[in-house]
Design a protein around this motif. Structure first.
Motif: not given
Length: 481
Positions: A59-60, A185-191, A197-200, A204-210
């Protein structure tokens, strides 16, 4: 029943679930309810969470990429965060006003409060903390004997495993650098982020960046990706439709399980639990209901005149009732998005950007409850917090609410951090444990209502709101298909 609105069906399921739980408790069938009915409630929560995470992601990405203009995205993002911050501070201020006016902690019998105060001073001394208000009961000879008894009791006290677990989580969170929230906020491993669930915020950061990167590549390259993303998004929305058809039955199982676990085979336990914490619960409840029925509609009426009071609540009914039964903003997110888009007429470009962020950072209900809980616990232990210490609570609660996971009872972990910030015993969360789940249901309704309010305001400001008037909420979900 077929023509009955979805939120009424969910409410009926909730009431029947509570009645069944109380009936099974009085007949000694609680074990049966917990073993054979409650699991269906867990399945319901799992299904919604299964949909929520990928729905947020796609969605994002879709919302950001379809905005088409990076400048518009920055403007919308800035306004979204600012309004969420304002509503959070409003919620905390309302909570502090109510708890300082009603003073629920001072309505408990005085002997219990004196014992609590002595216990607090023993704890503060052992931890090297300074007594908050400068008064020391342990130096008063008439309390020596009582202090000795309480001291012996406190040393023999065994911490509940659940309390210890939350204390450990809070300690890990506290022992970080000031910029750790930004690092997190910045993931080192998106998967890995997707599977937790606690890393929402990381999702969101990845989705906005993408999504932003899609804006900067040629249209012929980005369009196939956008078509795929939109297609996948539609599949997850259809999943929501299918799950919601069975929502009343799932909610029955969920509520039956929650109440049965509280009552066991002794129905009197529920009564005793709520009697002891009734004034605290009432204070929190008044604050939450004021947010839902007065504060949010007033804010909405100020900025969006076209949505009437009753129209807003009729439109958001399914999401609010689901939020109440699941106690999870994240689990309710797919339904919130459908209600906002189809009933309030918010453009998908706005809802797919604002609502997922709101489900993560906008925790007005949690913030209000934390403010009330800290002052209540201080009053219960005969501690008068200064205006400066209460301002610390406002600041800490605002920051803690941003980090709260959108799942049941996550606010308790954050409450430990808030208690610690003003030098109070974090283990006191055990006192309010018994009523937390019920209040958590109302807190989640506040969070979801706040998300929808802010989303409508942003959409109206961006000229992306097309409210068509009140409609049957069952039309939001293809219940006849």
């Amino acid at each position: 029943m077929k023509k009955l609105a979805l939120h009424w069906k969910i409410l009926i399921g909730m009431v029947l679930g509570i009645i069944w739980a109380l009936l099974s408790s009085s007949l000694g069938w609680s074990a049966f309810t917990i073993d054979w009915i409650d699991p269906f409630g867990t399945i319901f929560i799992n299904l919604l969470k299964l949909i929520a995470v990928p729905l947020v992601l796609f969605s994002i990405i879709s919302g950001v990429a379809n905005i088409g203009d990076p400048a518009s995205l920055g403007r919308m993002g800035g306004k979204t965060l600012l309004i969420y911050l304002i509503t959070t501070v409003l919620a905390i201020s309302l909570g502090l006003l109510l708890v300082n006016t009603i003073k629920p902690g001072k309505l408990i019998d005085e002997q219990s409060r004196i014992d609590n105060r002595i216990n607090y001073e023993i704890w503060a001394s052992s931890q090297g903390y300074q007594i908050k208000d400068g008064i020391n009961y342990l130096q008063d000879p008439k309390f020596f004997e009582r202090a000795k008894v309480i001291s012996e009791l406190s040393h023999s006290e065994i911490k509940e495993a659940s309390v210890s677990d939350k204390l450990e989580k809070a300690t890990q969170r506290k022992e970080t650098t000031p910029l750790q929230p930004l690092v997190d906020i910045v993931p080192d491993n998106f998967f890995y982020s997707l599977s937790n669930n606690g890393l929402m915020l990381q999702i969101i950061f990845f989705a906005i960046f993408f999504g932003v990167c899609l804006l900067f590549i040629p249209n012929e390259k980005s369009q196939p990706v956008l078509t795929l993303v939109d297609g996948i998004n539609e599949v997850f929305l259809k999943m929501v439709d299918l799950v919601m058809q069975a929502a009343p039955f799932f909610v029955f199982a969920l509520l039956a399980g929650v109440v049965s676990k509280m009552a066991g085979d002794d129905i009197g336990k529920v009564v005793e639990i709520f009697k002891g914490l009734s004034w605290y619960s009432l204070t929190v409840l008044i604050g939450l209901l004021l947010m839902i029925f007065i504060v949010y509609p007033s804010i909405l009426k100020t900025f969006v005149r076209k949505i009437p009071y009753t129209g807003f609540f009729k439109a958001m009914g399914p999401a609010q009732t689901l939020a109440f039964s699941t106690s999870s903003s994240a689990a309710t997110l797919p339904v919130t998005m459908e209600c906002v888009e189809q009933n309030l007429g918010v453009d998908k470009k706005v809802s797919s950007f604002v609502l997922p962020i709101g489900a993560t950072v906008n925790m007005d209900g949690t913030s209000l409850y934390q403010a009330v809980a800290v002052i209540f616990l201080a009053q219960l232990h005969m501690i008068d917090l200064t205006f400066g210490q209460q301002l610390t609570i406002v600041l800490t609660t605002t920051l803690a609410s941003i980090g709260s996971a959108a799942v049941p009872s996550a606010g308790l972990v954050m409450l430990i951090i808030v208690l610690d910030s003003v030098g109070l015993n974090p283990a006191w969360i055990a006192i309010i444990f018994p009523v937390d789940r019920i209040l958590d249901m109302f807190r989640t309704v506040v969070n979801v209502t706040g998300d929808a309010t802010v989303c409508s305001i942003i959409a109206n400001g961006e000229d992306m709101l097309d409210y068509q008037g009140e409609k049957d909420p069952t039309e939001t979900f293809d219940l006849d298909s």
